[in-house]
Design a protein around this motif. Structure first.
Motif, mmCIF file in Angstrom:
data_model
loop_
_atom_site.group_PDB
_atom_site.id
_atom_site.type_symbol
_atom_site.label_atom_id
_atom_site.label_comp_id
_atom_site.label_asym_id
_atom_site.label_seq_id
_atom_site.Cartn_x
_atom_site.Cartn_y
_atom_site.Cartn_z
ATOM 1 N N ASN A 126 0.841 -1.202 0.000
ATOM 2 C CA ASN A 126 0.000 0.000 0.000
ATOM 3 C C ASN A 126 0.874 1.250 0.000
ATOM 4 O O ASN A 126 1.862 1.321 0.718
ATOM 5 C CB ASN A 126 -0.908 0.025 1.242
ATOM 6 C CG ASN A 126 -1.907 -1.112 1.220
ATOM 7 O OD1 ASN A 126 -2.071 -1.815 2.201
ATOM 8 N ND2 ASN A 126 -2.568 -1.320 0.114
ATOM 9 N N GLY A 127 0.492 2.191 -0.859
ATOM 10 C CA GLY A 127 1.217 3.466 -0.905
ATOM 11 C C GLY A 127 2.489 3.432 -1.728
ATOM 12 O O GLY A 127 3.237 4.412 -1.768
ATOM 13 N N ALA A 128 2.742 2.312 -2.429
ATOM 14 C CA ALA A 128 3.995 2.175 -3.194
ATOM 15 C C ALA A 128 4.012 3.061 -4.443
ATOM 16 O O ALA A 128 5.072 3.401 -4.947
ATOM 17 C CB ALA A 128 4.199 0.717 -3.595
ATOM 18 N N GLY A 129 2.820 3.398 -4.939
ATOM 19 C CA GLY A 129 2.753 4.221 -6.144
ATOM 20 C C GLY A 129 2.144 3.500 -7.339
ATOM 21 O O GLY A 129 2.197 3.999 -8.462
ATOM 22 N N LYS A 130 1.495 2.350 -7.095
ATOM 23 C CA LYS A 130 0.917 1.580 -8.205
ATOM 24 C C LYS A 130 -0.220 2.354 -8.877
ATOM 25 O O LYS A 130 -0.240 2.515 -10.085
ATOM 26 C CB LYS A 130 0.372 0.225 -7.717
ATOM 27 C CG LYS A 130 1.404 -0.663 -7.077
ATOM 28 C CD LYS A 130 0.795 -1.972 -6.647
ATOM 29 C CE LYS A 130 -0.365 -1.824 -5.671
ATOM 30 N NZ LYS A 130 0.007 -1.349 -4.312
ATOM 31 N N THR A 131 -1.159 2.828 -8.051
ATOM 32 C CA THR A 131 -2.315 3.530 -8.612
ATOM 33 C C THR A 131 -1.862 4.786 -9.347
ATOM 34 O O THR A 131 -2.346 5.090 -10.447
ATOM 35 C CB THR A 131 -3.311 3.900 -7.489
ATOM 36 O OG1 THR A 131 -3.610 2.711 -6.769
ATOM 37 C CG2 THR A 131 -4.576 4.493 -8.039
ATOM 38 N N THR A 132 -0.918 5.496 -8.751
ATOM 39 C CA THR A 132 -0.396 6.703 -9.408
ATOM 40 C C THR A 132 0.191 6.328 -10.775
ATOM 41 O O THR A 132 -0.096 6.990 -11.781
ATOM 42 C CB THR A 132 0.692 7.345 -8.519
ATOM 43 O OG1 THR A 132 0.093 7.682 -7.258
ATOM 44 C CG2 THR A 132 1.280 8.577 -9.152
HETATM 45 N N1 LIG Z 1 -4.173 12.847 -4.779
HETATM 46 C C1 LIG Z 1 -3.152 12.668 -3.923
HETATM 47 N N2 LIG Z 1 -2.697 13.697 -3.162
HETATM 48 C C2 LIG Z 1 -1.660 13.542 -2.313
HETATM 49 N N3 LIG Z 1 -0.991 12.374 -2.142
HETATM 50 C C3 LIG Z 1 -1.393 11.328 -2.861
HETATM 51 C C4 LIG Z 1 -2.485 11.403 -3.788
HETATM 52 N N4 LIG Z 1 -2.650 10.179 -4.370
HETATM 53 C C5 LIG Z 1 -1.701 9.375 -3.828
HETATM 54 N N5 LIG Z 1 -0.944 10.053 -2.934
HETATM 55 C C6 LIG Z 1 0.185 9.522 -2.165
HETATM 56 O O1 LIG Z 1 1.123 8.991 -3.084
HETATM 57 C C7 LIG Z 1 1.681 7.774 -2.595
HETATM 58 C C8 LIG Z 1 1.421 6.647 -3.587
HETATM 59 O O2 LIG Z 1 0.018 6.361 -3.596
HETATM 60 P P1 LIG Z 1 -0.669 5.301 -4.589
HETATM 61 O O3 LIG Z 1 -2.141 5.401 -4.373
HETATM 62 O O4 LIG Z 1 -0.172 5.500 -5.963
HETATM 63 O O5 LIG Z 1 -0.100 3.929 -4.015
HETATM 64 P P2 LIG Z 1 -0.617 2.431 -4.286
HETATM 65 O O6 LIG Z 1 0.616 1.624 -4.497
HETATM 66 O O7 LIG Z 1 -1.614 2.398 -5.361
HETATM 67 O O8 LIG Z 1 -1.279 2.043 -2.918
HETATM 68 P P3 LIG Z 1 -2.577 1.084 -2.645
HETATM 69 O O9 LIG Z 1 -2.108 -0.321 -2.852
HETATM 70 O O10 LIG Z 1 -2.881 1.394 -1.228
HETATM 71 O O11 LIG Z 1 -3.658 1.503 -3.578
HETATM 72 C C9 LIG Z 1 1.069 7.543 -1.228
HETATM 73 O O12 LIG Z 1 1.960 8.050 -0.261
HETATM 74 C C10 LIG Z 1 -0.206 8.364 -1.266
HETATM 75 O O13 LIG Z 1 -0.549 8.800 0.025
#
Ligand SMILES: Nc1ncnc2c1ncn2[C@@H]1O[C@H](COP(=O)(O)OP(=O)(O)OP(=O)(O)O)[C@@H](O)[C@H]1O
Length: 335
Positions: free
Chosen positions: A50-56
Motif C-alpha cells: 500500500n502506498g507504493a505508487g501503483k495507482t499513481t
Molecule cells: N491525490 C493525492 N494527493 C496527495 N498524495 C497522494 C495522492 N494520491 C496518492 N498520494 C500519495 O502517493 C503515494 C502513492 O500512492 P498510490 O495510491 O499511488 O499507491 P498504491 O501503491 O496504489 O497504494 P494502494 O495499494 O494502497 O492503492 C502515497 O503516499 C499516497 O498517500
C-alpha cells in the motif's frame, strides 16, 4: 526531456515503454522514476505494498494523471498525445460498477458503439468477446444475476472492446475464491497470448502472479526495487535466500525444534519466520569449505527432527519464491 525511442515499424514487439516517470503531489513524491517496458502478448505484474505508487503509475499510464516529468509510449504513440493513447488502451478499474438491468451482450454492444463501431459490428464484437471470456451461455442474462467472477470476466471483455494494444487490470482477482482467481488469471494469460495484447496486472496476490506473469515490476515507496522475469527477480536475491531453510512444525513442537536445530553443525540460528506464522527460518552458516555442505546440513536437519519424532508439516529450501523476495524488498518501506 527524456527520450523514449519509438519502436521501429514492424521490427519490435514492444507495446509499452515508460521512462523515468515521476509524480509529486505538493511536497509528497509518490513516484520517483518509473522505467520499464512491456512486449505484445506478455503479462507484466505490477506489485507493491500500500502506498507504493501503483495507482499513481496506472493513472499516469492510462492518461488520467499527467506525470510531473518523464514520458511513455503506447503502441508507438507518445504520452504527449493522450487522446490517441486512450483509443489504444483498455482498463479494468478496481471495483468497477455495472448496470444490473442490462444484459451482458447489450452492455458490451453499447461500449463497442461508444468506440465508433456501427451497430451490427458492435453486436458481433460483443458476441465474440463474451465467447472469449467464457460467458457465451449467459450473454442475454441481466448482469444483476451474475456472480462476482462473471462480472470480472465481463469487465475484462469491456476492457478489450476497442481491441487495445495494452490492458491495465487493477486487482482483477480481488474477492474471488481460489478457483475463481486461478481461472481468471488463466483467462488473462490466454487473452495476452492469443490476441497479442500487453497486460499490466496490478495485484497483491503474489503467489498467483508468480505463475502468470512474464515479468514483474516491484515498487516500494515510489521506487522500483526490482524488475525482470520472476526468475531474474528471485535470482537476484539468491545469495541471501540460498542460506535459509523454512520449516513448519506444530506449534507445540516449535521450542523443541529450535533447541534441536541450533546445536546442529552448519546451522547459525532458527527463528520464527516474521512474515509466515507457524514457520521457522533456519539460517545456515555460509560454507567456507571446511564445514559441511549445505545439502548435508539440510539432510541432517531433517534426520534430526525425524529421529526426535517432530512432525514436519512443511519444508521449503531457499525461500526463493516471489512472495519472499517481495516481502524482503519492501520491508524497509513498511517499517
Ligand atoms: N491525490 C493525492 N494527493 C496527495 N498524495 C497522494 C495522492 N494520491 C496518492 N498520494 C500519495 O502517493 C503515494 C502513492 O500512492 P498510490 O495510491 O499511488 O499507491 P498504491 O501503491 O496504489 O497504494 P494502494 O495499494 O494502497 O492503492 C502515497 O503516499 C499516497 O498517500
Amino acid at each position: 526531456m527524456n527520450h523514449v525511442p519509438e519502436p521501429a515499424a514492424g521490427s519490435r514487439t514492444e507495446i509499452l515503454a515508460a521512462e523515468d516517470l515521476r509524480k509529486t503531489y505538493g511536497e509528497r513524491v509518490a513516484l520517483k522514476g518509473l522505467t520499464f517496458s512491456l512486449d505484445a502478448g506478455k503479462v507484466l505484474g505490477f506489485l507493491g505494498p500500500n502506498g507504493a505508487g501503483k495507482t499513481t503509475s496506472i493513472r499516469i499510464l492510462t492518461t488520467i494523471l499527467r506525470p510531473s516529468s518523464g514520458r511513455f509510449v503506447v503502441d508507438g504513440i507518445s504520452s504527449e498525445h493522450p487522446v490517441a493513447i486512450r483509443r489504444r488502451i483498455g482498463v479494468l478499474p478496481e471495483g468497477l460498477g455495472f448496470p444490473r438491468q442490462m444484459t451482458a451482450h447489450g452492455y458490451l454492444t453499447y461500449f463497442a458503439q461508444l468506440y465508433g463501431r456501427p451497430a451490427a459490428e458492435a453486436r458481433r464484437v460483443a458476441s465474440d468477446l463474451l465467447e472469449d471470456v467464457g460467458l457465451q451461455n449467459r450473454m442475454d442474462s441481466s448482469i444483476g444475476s451474475f456472480s462476482h467472477g462473471m462480472r470480472q470476466r465481463l469487465g475484462i471483455a469491456r476492457a478489450l472492446v476497442n481491441d487495445p494494444a495494452v490492458v491495465f487490470l487493477d486487482e482483477p482477482t480481488l474477492g474471488l475464491d481460489p478457483r475463481g482467481q486461478r481461472e481468471l488469471l488463466r483467462l488473462i494469460q490466454r487473452i495476452a497470448r492469443e490476441r497479442g495484447t500487453g497486460v499490466v496486472l496490478c495485484s497483491h496476490l503474489l503467489s498467483e502472479i508468480e505463475g502468470v506473469c512474464d515479468e514483474v515490476v516491484i515498487l516500494s515507496a515510489g521506487t522500483v526495487v526490482a524488475k525482470g522475469t520472476v526468475a531474474e527477480v528471485v535470482g537476484a536475491s539468491r545469495p541471501e535466500l540460498d542460506h535459509v531453510v523454512r520449516i513448519r512444525v506444530p506449534a507445540e513442537s516449535l521450542a523443541k525444534t529450535q533447541s534441536l536445530l541450533e546445536v546442529l553443525p552448519g546451522i547459525e540460528n532458527a527463528a520464527l519466520a516474521e512474515e509466515s506464522p507457524g514457520w521457522l527460518d533456519v539460517k545456515l552458516q555460509a560454507s567456507n569449505g571446511s564445514g559441511p555442505q549445505e545439502s548435508q546440513v539440510r539432510n541432517n536437519l531433517l534426520e534430526t527432527l525425524i529421529r526426535a519424532d517432530v512432525p514436519i508439516l512443511g519444508f521449503d529450501t531457499g525461500g526463493g519464491r516471489l512472495e519472499d523476495v517481495f516481502l524482503r524488498l519492501t520491508a524497509e518501506a513498511i517499517r
